[in-house]
Enzyme design. Structure first.
Site, PDB file in Angstrom:
ATOM      1  N   ARG A  60      10.013  18.011  -6.727  1.00 45.05           N
ATOM      2  CA  ARG A  60      11.071  18.227  -5.742  1.00 45.05           C
ATOM      3  C   ARG A  60      12.145  17.139  -5.848  1.00 45.05           C
ATOM      4  NH1 ARG A  60      11.467  17.646   0.315  1.00 45.05           N
ATOM      5  NH2 ARG A  60      13.092  19.135   0.878  1.00 45.05           N
ATOM      6  N   HIS A  64      16.119  17.785  -6.554  1.00 50.36           N
ATOM      7  CA  HIS A  64      17.170  17.308  -5.651  1.00 50.36           C
ATOM      8  C   HIS A  64      18.110  16.334  -6.356  1.00 50.36           C
ATOM      9  CE1 HIS A  64      15.583  18.581  -1.471  1.00 50.36           C
ATOM     10  NE2 HIS A  64      15.276  19.463  -2.393  1.00 50.36           N
ATOM     11  N   ASN A  92      16.961  15.068   2.761  1.00 52.66           N
ATOM     12  CA  ASN A  92      16.065  14.280   1.922  1.00 52.66           C
ATOM     13  C   ASN A  92      15.063  13.466   2.722  1.00 52.66           C
ATOM     14  OD1 ASN A  92      17.140  15.113  -0.465  1.00 52.66           O
ATOM     15  ND2 ASN A  92      18.678  13.494  -0.494  1.00 52.66           N
ATOM     16  N   HIS A 192       7.504  26.380  -5.892  1.00 54.97           N
ATOM     17  CA  HIS A 192       6.778  26.415  -4.618  1.00 54.97           C
ATOM     18  C   HIS A 192       5.353  26.933  -4.783  1.00 54.97           C
ATOM     19  CE1 HIS A 192      10.674  26.291  -1.945  1.00 54.97           C
ATOM     20  NE2 HIS A 192      10.476  25.183  -2.615  1.00 54.97           N
ATOM     21  N   ASP A 245       1.781  27.405  -1.292  1.00 53.61           N
ATOM     22  CA  ASP A 245       0.987  28.498  -1.868  1.00 53.61           C
ATOM     23  C   ASP A 245      -0.405  28.380  -1.270  1.00 53.61           C
ATOM     24  OD1 ASP A 245      -0.816  29.961  -3.361  1.00 53.61           O
ATOM     25  OD2 ASP A 245      -0.168  29.178  -5.304  1.00 53.61           O
TER      26      ASP A 245
HETATM   27  C1  HEM Z   1      15.859  28.653  -2.364  1.00 57.64           C
HETATM   28  C2  HEM Z   1      15.857  27.421  -2.751  1.00 57.64           C
HETATM   29  C3  HEM Z   1      14.945  26.387  -2.131  1.00 57.64           C
HETATM   30  C4  HEM Z   1      14.775  26.076  -0.819  1.00 57.64           C
HETATM   31  C5  HEM Z   1      15.466  26.687   0.380  1.00 57.64           C
HETATM   32  C6  HEM Z   1      13.763  25.035  -0.770  1.00 57.64           C
HETATM   33  C7  HEM Z   1      13.310  24.426   0.385  1.00 57.64           C
HETATM   34  C8  HEM Z   1      12.200  23.614   0.458  1.00 57.64           C
HETATM   35  C9  HEM Z   1      11.675  23.062   1.666  1.00 57.64           C
HETATM   36  C10 HEM Z   1      12.274  23.232   3.054  1.00 57.64           C
HETATM   37  C11 HEM Z   1      10.546  22.377   1.361  1.00 57.64           C
HETATM   38  C12 HEM Z   1       9.637  21.627   2.303  1.00 57.64           C
HETATM   39  C13 HEM Z   1      10.011  20.182   2.373  1.00 57.64           C
HETATM   40  C14 HEM Z   1       9.179  19.420   3.363  1.00 57.64           C
HETATM   41  O1  HEM Z   1       8.867  19.959   4.417  1.00 57.64           O
HETATM   42  O2  HEM Z   1       8.856  18.267   3.090  1.00 57.64           O
HETATM   43  C15 HEM Z   1      10.376  22.488  -0.068  1.00 57.64           C
HETATM   44  C16 HEM Z   1       9.330  21.926  -0.766  1.00 57.64           C
HETATM   45  C17 HEM Z   1       9.279  21.895  -2.152  1.00 57.64           C
HETATM   46  N1  HEM Z   1      10.238  22.359  -3.015  1.00 57.64           N
HETATM   47 FE1  HEM Z   1      11.777  23.582  -2.543  1.00 57.64          FE
HETATM   48  N2  HEM Z   1      13.355  24.750  -2.041  1.00 57.64           N
HETATM   49  C18 HEM Z   1      14.064  25.539  -2.901  1.00 57.64           C
HETATM   50  C19 HEM Z   1      13.981  25.520  -4.271  1.00 57.64           C
HETATM   51  C20 HEM Z   1      13.191  24.655  -5.002  1.00 57.64           C
HETATM   52  C21 HEM Z   1      13.261  24.453  -6.432  1.00 57.64           C
HETATM   53  C22 HEM Z   1      14.224  25.170  -7.361  1.00 57.64           C
HETATM   54  C23 HEM Z   1      12.316  23.523  -6.750  1.00 57.64           C
HETATM   55  C24 HEM Z   1      11.963  22.904  -8.079  1.00 57.64           C
HETATM   56  C25 HEM Z   1      12.307  23.313  -9.265  1.00 57.64           C
HETATM   57  C26 HEM Z   1      11.631  23.174  -5.526  1.00 57.64           C
HETATM   58  C27 HEM Z   1      10.549  22.333  -5.441  1.00 57.64           C
HETATM   59  C28 HEM Z   1       9.836  22.080  -4.285  1.00 57.64           C
HETATM   60  C29 HEM Z   1       8.535  21.440  -4.257  1.00 57.64           C
HETATM   61  C30 HEM Z   1       7.715  21.035  -5.471  1.00 57.64           C
HETATM   62  C31 HEM Z   1       8.179  21.317  -2.917  1.00 57.64           C
HETATM   63  C32 HEM Z   1       6.924  20.677  -2.354  1.00 57.64           C
HETATM   64  C33 HEM Z   1       7.193  19.221  -2.109  1.00 57.64           C
HETATM   65  C34 HEM Z   1       5.986  18.427  -1.703  1.00 57.64           C
HETATM   66  O3  HEM Z   1       4.870  18.949  -1.608  1.00 57.64           O
HETATM   67  O4  HEM Z   1       6.137  17.209  -1.487  1.00 57.64           O
HETATM   68  N3  HEM Z   1      12.204  23.855  -4.482  1.00 57.64           N
HETATM   69  N4  HEM Z   1      11.405  23.227  -0.592  1.00 57.64           N
HETATM   70  C1  LIG Z   2      11.602   8.315   0.504  1.00 49.34           C
HETATM   71  C2  LIG Z   2      12.656   7.809   1.392  1.00 49.34           C
HETATM   72  O1  LIG Z   2      13.505   7.012   1.042  1.00 49.34           O
HETATM   73  N1  LIG Z   2      12.625   8.307   2.604  1.00 49.34           N
HETATM   74  C3  LIG Z   2      13.552   7.881   3.621  1.00 49.34           C
HETATM   75  C4  LIG Z   2      14.235   9.108   4.213  1.00 49.34           C
HETATM   76  O2  LIG Z   2      14.962   8.784   5.348  1.00 49.34           O
HETATM   77  C5  LIG Z   2      14.216   8.131   6.366  1.00 49.34           C
HETATM   78  C6  LIG Z   2      15.124   7.947   7.547  1.00 49.34           C
HETATM   79  O3  LIG Z   2      16.320   7.344   7.165  1.00 49.34           O
HETATM   80  C7  LIG Z   2      13.693   6.793   5.851  1.00 49.34           C
HETATM   81  O4  LIG Z   2      12.940   6.139   6.844  1.00 49.34           O
HETATM   82  C8  LIG Z   2      12.806   7.077   4.664  1.00 49.34           C
HETATM   83  O5  LIG Z   2      12.354   5.881   4.105  1.00 49.34           O
END
Ligand code: HEM
Ligand SMILES: CC(=O)N[C@H]1CO[C@H](CO)[C@@H](O)[C@@H]1O
Ligand SMILES: *[C@@H]1O[C@H](CO)[C@@H](O)[C@H](O)[C@H]1NC(C)=O
Ligand SMILES: *[C@@H]1O[C@H](CO)[C@@H](O)[C@H](O)[C@H]1NC(C)=O
Ligand SMILES: *[C@@H]1O[C@H](CO)[C@@H](O)[C@H](O)[C@H]1NC(C)=O
Ligand SMILES: *[C@@H]1O[C@H](CO)[C@@H](O)[C@H](O)[C@H]1NC(C)=O
Ligand SMILES: *[C@@H]1O[C@H](CO)[C@@H](O)[C@H](O)[C@H]1NC(C)=O
Length: 329
Positions: A60, A64, A92, A192, A245
Site C-alpha cells: 500500500r 501511495h 495516509n 486487496h 479478503d
Molecule cells: C479503488 C482504488 C482503491 C481504494 C479506494 C483503496 C482504498 C483502501 C482503503 C480505504 C484501505 C484501508 C486502509 C486502512 O484502513 O488502513 C486500503 C487498504 C489497502 N490497499 Fe487499497 N485502495 C485502492 C486501490 C489499491 C491499489 C491499486 C493497491 C495496490 C496496488 C492497494 C493496496 C492496498 C493494500 C495492500 C491494503 C492493505 C493495507 C494494510 O493491510 O496495511 N489499494 N485500500
Molecule cells: C506512518 C506515519 O507516519 N503515520 C503518521 C500519520 O499521521 C499521524 C497523524 O499525523 C501520525 O501520528 C503518524 O505517525
C-alpha cells in the site's frame, strides 16, 4: 526564501519529469552496490516473518508513493513544523508503521555497505516486489535507478488517490489521469487480496446508510452481520479492522475477485467493481483464471513503478529516507 523555492520546485518537477527518460535497468546496482539485492531480500524476509502484516502495508505504501508524482519516496519524508508532507495527509494517516520501519532497516543496512548509492525509492520498489512474491503473488520485473524526490507535499495527495466512497466514474478518472486504464485498475485493486481496512472505511456501509434496507448494496447478509459485530465499538476503538479478503487474508491469490462475485467485498469501491459494466468482465476473468490475474497484476505494477521516475537533476539519493539531504531542521 524557502516558501518561494518549494512551489518553484514543484512546478519544475511537474513540467520536466515526464519529458526526460530515466535510465532504469535491472542491473543498475550490480557494480556500485553488489550487496544491495541480497541485503534487501534478507531484511525483508526477517521482517515479514516477525510481522506478517508487513507485506500488505508495504504494498500500500508503494502504491501511495507511486500514484503521487511517481515512485520517488516522497511518501517517506517526515513533516516538519513548516511543511506537512504526503505521509501525514489525512488519507495516509493509517499507513502502517511496519512498512516505514522496513524501509528504514534496509536503508540503514545498505548505507553501511555502500553509502550514498541506493535510493529510498528503489528500496521501496524492491521490497514490495519481494514481499508480493513471498506471500504467494507473481514475480514482478522491477528495474532500478530512481532518484528520491526533493518535495513531499500533503496538498498533492488529494485527487491522486481513490477513496472507497467515490463513484466508479471518479475512481476510473483518477487512475486514467495517472496513465492507468480500467483493465490495469481492476488488476491493481486485486492487491486487496491481502491486508486489512479499519472499520471507519466501511462503517458507512454496514451501519448508517440504507437504514430501511436489511443489507448494504450487494453485501452477503451473513458477512454484513459479522462485520457489524466486529466493528461494534469502532468509534471508541479506532484500531478495529477487518481483513480485506475474509477467506485467505494473508495469501496473495485471486480470492478477492471470487469474493466480489459472492458479496464479500469489504469496501464500497471493492463491491462496486463487480457491478460496473466496464469492470465486471475483468472481475469475472480474474476470478476464473488466477494466471490471467497474476500476469495483469505484475505488468501493471511494473508500469506503475516506472512512471514519472525522477532523474539526476530532479532528485537525489537521500541519506535518510525521511529527510531531504539539505534538511536543516
Ligand atoms: C479503488 C482504488 C482503491 C481504494 C479506494 C483503496 C482504498 C483502501 C482503503 C480505504 C484501505 C484501508 C486502509 C486502512 O484502513 O488502513 C486500503 C487498504 C489497502 N490497499 Fe487499497 N485502495 C485502492 C486501490 C489499491 C491499489 C491499486 C493497491 C495496490 C496496488 C492497494 C493496496 C492496498 C493494500 C495492500 C491494503 C492493505 C493495507 C494494510 O493491510 O496495511 N489499494 N485500500
Ligand atoms: C506512518 C506515519 O507516519 N503515520 C503518521 C500519520 O499521521 C499521524 C497523524 O499525523 C501520525 O501520528 C503518524 O505517525
Ligand atoms: C541515460 O543514459 C545515457 C547513456 O548512458 C546518457 O547519455 C543519458 O544522459 C542518461 N539519461 C539520464 C536522464 O540520466
Ligand atoms: C467520503 O469520505 C470522506 C472521508 O472518508 C468524507 O470526507 C467525504 O465527505 C465522503 N464523501 C461522500 C460523498 O460521502
Ligand atoms: C424508511 O421507511 C420509512 C417508513 O416506510 C419511511 O418513512 C422513510 O422515509 C424511509 N427512510 C429511508 C431513508 O428510506
Ligand atoms: C465492545 O465493548 C463492550 C463494552 O466495553 C465489550 O463488552 C465488547 O466485548 C466489545 N466488543 C468488541 C467486538 O470488541
Ligand atoms: C488463463 O490465462 C492465461 C494467461 O492469460 C492463459 O494462457 C490461459 O489459457 C487461461 N486459462 C484458461 C483456462 O482460460
Amino acid at each position: 526564501m524557502k516558501s518561494f523555492m518549494l512551489p518553484l520546485l514543484i512546478l519544475l518537477s511537474l513540467s520536466f519529469s515526464s519529458l526526460i527518460e530515466a535510465n532504469l535497468s535491472s542491473d543498475y546496482y550490480t557494480k556500485t552496490c553488489p550487496e544491495f539485492e541480497q541485503t534487501l531480500v534478507q531484511i525483508v524476509t526477517e521482517k515479514q516473518i516477525a510481522a506478517p502484516t508487513t507485506a500488505a502495508g508495504t504494498l500500500r505504501l508503494f502504491f501511495h508513493d507511486c500514484m503521487v508524482d511517481g515512485c520517488d519516496a516522497s511518501i517517506l519524508v517526515a513533516s516538519t513544523p513548516r511543511k506537512t508532507s504526503e505521509r501525514d495527509a489525512d488519507i495516509n494517516r493509517s499507513l502502517p508503521g511496519d512498512a516505514f520501519d522496513l524501509i528504514t532497516r534496509i536503508k540503514t543496512a545498505v548505507e553501511l555497505k555502500c553509502p550514498n548509492v541506493v535510493s529510498c525509492s528503489d528500496i521501496l520498489v524492491g521490497a514490495t516486489r519481494s514481499l508480493v512474491t513471498m506471500v504467494g503473488g507473481p514475480r514482478i520485473n522491477v528495474k532500478f535507478g530512481r532518484k528520491d524526490s526533493l518535495v513531499s507535499d500533503m496538498d498533492r495527495v488529494e485527487g491522486h488517490l481513490a477513496r472507497p466512497n467515490m463513484t466508479m466514474d471518479h475512481i476510473v478518472s483518477i487512475f486514467e489521469s495517472t496513465g492507468l486504464n480500467v483493465q490495469e485498475m481492476v488488476a491493481l485493486v486485486g492487491a486487496h487480496t491481502i491486508g486489512f481496512s479499519h472499520c471507519k472505511e466501511f462503517a458507512n456501509r454496514i451501519f448508517n446508510k440504507n437504514k430501511n434496507q436489511s443489507e448494504p448494496e450487494g453485501m452477503n447478509p451473513k458477512y454484513a452481520a459479522e462485520l457489524r459485530k466486529l466493528c461494534a465499538n469502532y468509534t471508541r476503538d479506532e484500531e478495529m479492522s477487518a481483513f480485506n479478503d475474509v477467506f485467505t487474508p494473508g495469501k496473495f491469490d485471486n480470492m478477492y475477485y471470487k469474493n466480489l462475485k459472492h458479496g464479500y467485498g469489504l469496501l464500497e469501491s471493492d463491491q462496486a467493481i463487480a457491478f460496473d459494466s466496464r469492470t465486471r468482465p475483468l472481475v469475472d476473468l480474474y476470478a476464473a483464471n488466477e494466471t490471467a490475474f497474476f500476469e495483469a497484476f505484475a505488468k501493471a505494477m511494473e508500469k506503475v513503478s516506472e512512471q514519472k521516475v525522477k532523474t539526476e537533476k530532479l532528485g537525489e539519493i537521500r541519506r535518510r529516507c525521511d529527510q531531504y539531504n539539505d534538511y536543516k531542521g
